[in-house]
Design an enzyme around this catalytic site. Sequence first.
Site, PDB file in Angstrom:
ATOM      1  N   GLU A  91      40.255 -80.689  28.874  1.00  0.00           N
ATOM      2  CA  GLU A  91      41.208 -81.750  29.175  1.00  0.00           C
ATOM      3  C   GLU A  91      40.600 -83.141  29.095  1.00  0.00           C
ATOM      4  O   GLU A  91      39.443 -83.323  29.430  1.00  0.00           O
ATOM      5  CB  GLU A  91      41.665 -81.627  30.635  1.00  0.00           C
ATOM      6  CG  GLU A  91      42.566 -80.486  30.915  1.00  0.00           C
ATOM      7  CD  GLU A  91      42.918 -80.442  32.412  1.00  0.00           C
ATOM      8  OE1 GLU A  91      43.111 -79.341  32.912  1.00  0.00           O
ATOM      9  OE2 GLU A  91      42.979 -81.515  33.043  1.00  0.00           O
ATOM     10  N   CYS A 104      39.212 -90.477  30.691  1.00  0.00           N
ATOM     11  CA  CYS A 104      38.355 -89.598  31.469  1.00  0.00           C
ATOM     12  C   CYS A 104      38.008 -88.407  30.575  1.00  0.00           C
ATOM     13  O   CYS A 104      38.891 -87.660  30.153  1.00  0.00           O
ATOM     14  CB  CYS A 104      39.116 -89.157  32.717  1.00  0.00           C
ATOM     15  SG  CYS A 104      38.188 -88.038  33.754  1.00  0.00           S
ATOM     16  N   CYS A 111      32.864 -75.309  34.808  1.00  0.00           N
ATOM     17  CA  CYS A 111      31.782 -76.010  35.506  1.00  0.00           C
ATOM     18  C   CYS A 111      31.119 -75.050  36.489  1.00  0.00           C
ATOM     19  O   CYS A 111      31.775 -74.218  37.096  1.00  0.00           O
ATOM     20  CB  CYS A 111      32.362 -77.202  36.272  1.00  0.00           C
ATOM     21  SG  CYS A 111      31.124 -78.185  37.136  1.00  0.00           S
ATOM     22  N   CYS A 115      32.007 -76.984  43.498  1.00  0.00           N
ATOM     23  CA  CYS A 115      32.464 -77.788  44.637  1.00  0.00           C
ATOM     24  C   CYS A 115      33.726 -77.161  45.241  1.00  0.00           C
ATOM     25  O   CYS A 115      34.628 -76.742  44.514  1.00  0.00           O
ATOM     26  CB  CYS A 115      32.745 -79.225  44.207  1.00  0.00           C
ATOM     27  SG  CYS A 115      31.260 -80.062  43.609  1.00  0.00           S
ATOM     28  N   CYS A 118      37.348 -78.503  44.200  1.00  0.00           N
ATOM     29  CA  CYS A 118      37.621 -78.910  42.816  1.00  0.00           C
ATOM     30  C   CYS A 118      38.208 -77.773  41.977  1.00  0.00           C
ATOM     31  O   CYS A 118      37.728 -76.637  42.035  1.00  0.00           O
ATOM     32  CB  CYS A 118      36.327 -79.405  42.181  1.00  0.00           C
ATOM     33  SG  CYS A 118      36.505 -79.928  40.478  1.00  0.00           S
ATOM     34  N   CYS A 335      41.406 -82.807  38.138  1.00  0.00           N
ATOM     35  CA  CYS A 335      40.512 -82.354  37.082  1.00  0.00           C
ATOM     36  C   CYS A 335      40.668 -80.855  36.866  1.00  0.00           C
ATOM     37  O   CYS A 335      40.476 -80.085  37.792  1.00  0.00           O
ATOM     38  CB  CYS A 335      39.050 -82.613  37.452  1.00  0.00           C
ATOM     39  SG  CYS A 335      38.770 -84.233  38.105  1.00  0.00           S
TER      40      CYS A 335
END
Length: 347
Positions: A91, A104, A111, A115, A118, A335
Amino acid sequence: MKTSLYDFNYDQMAELALDFGWKAFRGHQIFQWLYRSRVFNIDDMTNLSKDTRELLKEHYIVNPLTLVKKQVSHDGTTKFLFATEDGSLLESVMMVFDYGKSICVSSQVGCNMGCAFCASGLTKKKRDLTSGEMVAQVLYVQKELDIEGDRLSHIVVMGTGEPFDNYENVMNFLATVNHDRGLGIGARHITISTCGIVPRIYEFAKEHTQYNLAISLHAPNDELRDKLMPVNHAYKLDQLMEAVKYYGEENNRRLTFEYILLKGVNDQDIHARQLSKLLKGYNAYVNLIPYNSVDEKGFKSVSHDEAMVFYDKLMKNNVRCTIRKEHGNDIDAACGQLRIKEMRKSE
Ligand code: SAH
């Protein structure tokens, strides 16, 4: 899979030309076609001979991304979901500010930082994005803006992924978009955000670039940060703050700490006090971020009034801060949310 011409920065493009037995100047011409004329087809590079174009086409492509989906918010925020050549989804988000338009950029597919709040970490890292795949996100959006005679003025590397876990490709990508023969986006208009990979902060500090650095802090003590951000198990707050201090001394630049306000978790009086103490003496400011809620995560955002209370407490302690304006809250703006949704559809 053919390599994208976007993978080559200006100097590398000259070398590529030399490798083909051409003059370095041909590399310069190709670069012009990619970043000034912004063509997606090698055949459109009309000052190259047909043979040259055929040879290039045998080995290279221009744009390695295909648009899968686009969502436009009432405030102009636009989300782009792209597929890579090997079918991975990523994205990018274009945001409209009074000072210009910002993109962005995602730096990895998925990832590994994990976290707690997230959406990006809901899927493990599949692979790093190539520098060309990051350049392509910017070029694709810039080409859309070209139609309206508009341009991207800012870049933030704050999409899915940890940029300092893909350091070389990210730096190579930024060299291209920053180059005055590339897109010429000023270094001071480019921000890299990291969750705090300490050795890379030192490496970055030593490069003395003019890019802005943002640190995702989100907690003012180790106990809480351990819970929210697993990276804190590897690099504790004192190590992080030491690295940040070194960056400040080497670069004489102000940096940003990002702090998502999670209701009842890190927004209490004690946290404001601890945060103020932690940042005392640093040339930094805190960007307080309204949390974009992620269904699976169970965290809640604070209200604007609650954010203002926290803001006032920091300001009283002489910590400079701002509250980030929310963008695109009517689309899947957090995100990685759009990507996750699309992946689930095909499961
Ligand atoms: N891995 C890098 C860059 C990507 S995340 C980093 O950690 O900085 C970019 C920023 O968005 C980080 O500050 C991250 O903590 C924050 N973020 C992640 N999920 C979010 C959410 N749901 N709402 C608001 N901010 C979020």
